[in-house]
Design an enzyme around this catalytic site. Structure first.
Site, PDB file in Angstrom:
ATOM      1  CB  CYS A 136      25.604  67.704  15.075  1.00 44.14           C
ATOM      2  SG  CYS A 136      25.091  66.197  16.120  1.00 44.14           S
ATOM      3  CG  HIS A 272      29.823  67.570  14.608  1.00 42.10           C
ATOM      4  ND1 HIS A 272      29.658  67.696  16.034  1.00 42.10           N
ATOM      5  CD2 HIS A 272      29.265  66.317  14.454  1.00 42.10           C
ATOM      6  CE1 HIS A 272      28.935  66.761  16.320  1.00 42.10           C
ATOM      7  NE2 HIS A 272      28.541  65.971  15.763  1.00 42.10           N
ATOM      8  CG  ASN A 309      28.909  63.820  18.954  1.00 38.93           C
ATOM      9  OD1 ASN A 309      28.551  65.019  18.978  1.00 38.93           O
ATOM     10  ND2 ASN A 309      28.487  62.853  18.000  1.00 38.93           N
TER      11      ASN A 309
END
Length: 356
Positions: A136, A272, A309
């Site tokens: 990520c 994030h 996400n």
């Protein structure tokens, strides 16, 4: 001296909205293949209370990661009003390349970056296009690499893209699949005379020895009459949460120290978008490092509730939405200092300090 400055942003948010109630008919299983007895409605309520996710976006069947990345890239380049032929580097962060709908097969040859470069119609062979796989934190690490190219004089203009279609690699029998989504974001990073604006500092860590297995690929949870060769995104959520709380705030603090700044100098903390509860806890833990009181939630913009996400795409999408004034009560003005940070498979962590 040369500074690296963000001169344009772009993003693409897929138009297929998948709400939590769309999973009311789903059957979830444990890693041992045992059916979870909890009623789906109760499970989904618990899920939303913890993650903050009410809905997420999936790419259309005819779209793959390279198409999503191309759309974000086009928006950033149009916003900047530059000729794509003048790009020195085109870096694309992702984790799975292009995955066709219902295939569960990853294709990375040619690279996603080469596909996007071709889609942009760039003929210049000196525009170097390559992919970066870093979990990520990949998009932020690609931005860090672009900064090095610019600061060294190797490049004047870099396009940095994050694109992912996680909906193609999730196990429908795994509760964790509810977290993930698709999307893309991009920024144009350019050389400018040293001044007050631009990238001020960054810090990256890889904790592979003990923690490489917290995120990976594994078989589906639903019992099958025949063993399937397909592999799906899997994670150890509890240990990942503990890992993030223990390590991420310290990486952010290190980046701020490198910039010679305190947390009090920061206008926004862009994390994030992995899990709402975890992000709130990370911000609180960061404030504890500085012996501050409880943080103002407005300091940390959140999009996970409606975007889910999308891995490498969450940060550039979040930044683009703020820069375009598309998030309520969130804006950035000249002189604002922000921190961007991410954590993910590897386990990798990074943080970057930027001043507008």
């Amino acid at each position: 001296m040369i500074q690296s400055v963000i001169t344009a942003t772009g993003s693409y948010i897929p138009d297929t909205v998948v709400k939590n109630q769309d999973f009311l008919g789903a059957q979830f299983f444990t890693p041992l293949g045992e059916a979870i007895a909890t009623e789906p409605a109760v499970l989904l309520q618990q899920f939303e209370a913890i993650t903050g996710i009410a809905e997420r976006r999936y790419a259309r069947p005819d779209q793959q990661a390279s198409e999503l990345g191309l759309l974000a890239a086009e928006q950033a380049l149009t916003s900047a009003g530059i000729d794509p032929e003048t790009l020195d580097y085109l870096i694309v962060a992702h984790n799975f390349g292009d995955v066709a709908v219902e295939s569960n097969r990853v294709t990375m040859v040619p690279s996603v970056a080469s596909r996007i470069k071709a889609g942009l119609g760039i003929c210049n062979p000196n525009c170097v296009a390559y992919d970066l796989v870093f979990g990520c934190p990949g998009w932020l690490e690609a931005l860090i690499q672009a900064n090095y190219y610019i600061r060294s004089g190797e490049a004047r203009r870099c396009l940095v893209i994050g694109a992912e279609t996680l909906s193609r690699v999730i196990d429908p029998a795994d509760r964790d699949s509810l977290l993930f989504s698709d999307g893309s974001g991009a920024v144009l990073l350019e050389a400018a005379p040293a001044g007050s604006a631009g990238i001020l500092a960054h810090h990256t860590q890889t904790h592979a020895y003990e923690y490489a297995g917290l995120l990976g690929m594994g078989p589906g949870y639903a019992p099958q009459p025949v063993v399937s060769p397909d592999r799906f995104l899997k994670m150890n959520g509890r240990k990942l949460y503990e890992f993030a709380l223990h390590h991420v705030p310290a990486v952010i603090q290190t980046a701020l120290n490198k910039a010679g700044l305190e947390l009090a100098n920061v206008s926004k903390v862009l994390l994030h978008q992995a899990n709402h509860k975890m992000n709130v806890a990370l911000l609180e833990r960061l404030f504890q490092l500085y012996d501050y009181g409880r943080p103002d939630r407005a300091l940390m913009p959140i999009t996970i509730g409606w975007l889910g996400n999308s891995s490498v795409a969450t940060l550039p999408t979040l930044l683009d939405l703020i820069c375009r004034g598309q998030l309520t009560n969130q804006r950035l003005v000249a002189g604002d200092t922000i921190v961007l940070a991410s954590v993910g498979a590897g386990m990798n962590i990074n943080a970057l300090v930027y001043r507008f």
